[in-house]
Design an enzyme around this catalytic site. Structure first.
Site: not given
Ligand code: CP
Ligand code: NVA
Length: 307
Positions: A102, A224
């Site tokens: 991530r 979102d």
């Molecule tokens: N939806 C999602 O990716 O949640 P997290 O940021 O908690 O991993």
């Molecule tokens: N759009 C949000 C999604 C989190 C899972 C972000 O990038 O923070």
């Protein structure tokens, strides 16, 4: 499938194959538990940002199938800061069997994949969130079956989650509509990719400003957060722009009567999604979150080549 970086890298058949496998693994898990498909495998999980769902669902997906997962925090790794990404990728390739990352900058997950000798999974970048989209598609398919021509509407910011939802919808022949404020459009490159996919699958893509127009006939309303991770300094500005895009009971009443309401979570309750809708009869936000587990088991199984 060498890596899992974007839904658009997969063919429609590969997307459907992952969904079918996810259904199978989910059924098996609830009947008798999954056998140790991932025995002896360890997933390294690199996180530059916080996470609940991605972290726990990947960890549990590995454990349910007899494998293990290793959490690597932002401070430990210092991706591209303490050490070059190319070096991190090559070092970790000798220790673990796959990497989930991530990251802030999408280029960083591509760089990891470029240098890694093991599969790399994109666990969210500033550009997209493909693991989320697979769980979303699984949830939509559970509700509506393998129906072409469903109307999937995203209301809010043209962000990473919207990009992957658009791509999975296009791959599966669903129509995708977005309503977002000016200045918060989807990445043009992502739209071009979606248009190419849609030419093959017959999915219809619609880009609007008006959320009321966008939800007419919608089978899915998806929203979102208005401010994604890494954009925190823009939060006050965004909170002024986005209120007309709130998913509330009025907006939901303007969609198809069987509409499902989705959110990747975490939600900012009573900003983009009101409590009554989040906890109401149309909401599937928790089954959707739980489906991360099953969709990701399928992705891992194909990447490890064990199923
Ligand atoms: N939806 C999602 O990716 O949640 P997290 O940021 O908690 O991993
Ligand atoms: N759009 C949000 C999604 C989190 C899972 C972000 O990038 O923070």
């Amino acid at each position: 499938m060498k890596h899992f970086l974007a839904v658009s890298d997969l063919s429609s058949a590969e997307v459907q194959d992952l969904l079918d496998l996810a259904v199978k693994l989910k059924e098996e898990y609830f009947k008798k538990g999954n056998p140790p498909y991932f025995k002896g495998k360890v997933l390294g999980m690199i996180f530059q940002k916080p996470s609940l769902r991605t972290r726990v669902s990947f960890d549990m997906a590995m454990r349910h199938c007899g494998g293990d997962a290793l959490y690597l925090s932002p401070n430990e790794i210092g991706l591209g800061k303490r050490e070059a990404i190319s070096d991190i990728a090559r070092v970790l390739s000798g220790y673990v069997h796959a990497l989930m990352a991530r990251v802030f900058d999408h280029a960083h997950v591509l760089e990891l994949a470029k240098w890694s000798e093991i599969p790399v999974i994109n666990g969210l970048s500033d550009y997209n969130h493909p693991c989320q989209a697979m769980a979303d598609a699984l949830t939509i398919q559970e509700k509506f079956g393998k129906t072409k021509g469903l109307n999937v509407t995203f209301v809010g910011d043209g962000n990473n989650v919207a990009v992957s939802l658009m791509h999975v919808a296009a791959k599966l022949g669903w129509n995708f509509t977005i309503a977002n404020p000016e200045g918060y459009d989807l990445a043009p490159k992502a739209v071009e990719i979606a248009q190419e996919i849609a030419k093959e699958t017959g999915s219809k893509l619609t880009f609007l400003r008006d959320p009321h127009e966008a939800v007419k006939g919608a089978h899915v309303i998806y929203t979102d957060t208005w401010t994604s991770m890494g954009q925190e300094e823009e939060a006050a500005k965004r909170e002024k722009v986005f209120p007309p895009y709130q998913v509330n009971a009025q907006l939901v009443s303007e969609a198809d009567k069987d509409v499902i309401v989705m959110h990747c979570l975490p939600a900012h309750r009573n900003q983009e999604l009101t409590d009554d809708v989040a906890d109401g009869p149309h909401s599937v936000i928790f089954p959707q979150a739980h489906n991360r587990l099953h969709a990701q088991k399928a992705i891992l199984a194909r990447l490890f080549g064990v199923m």
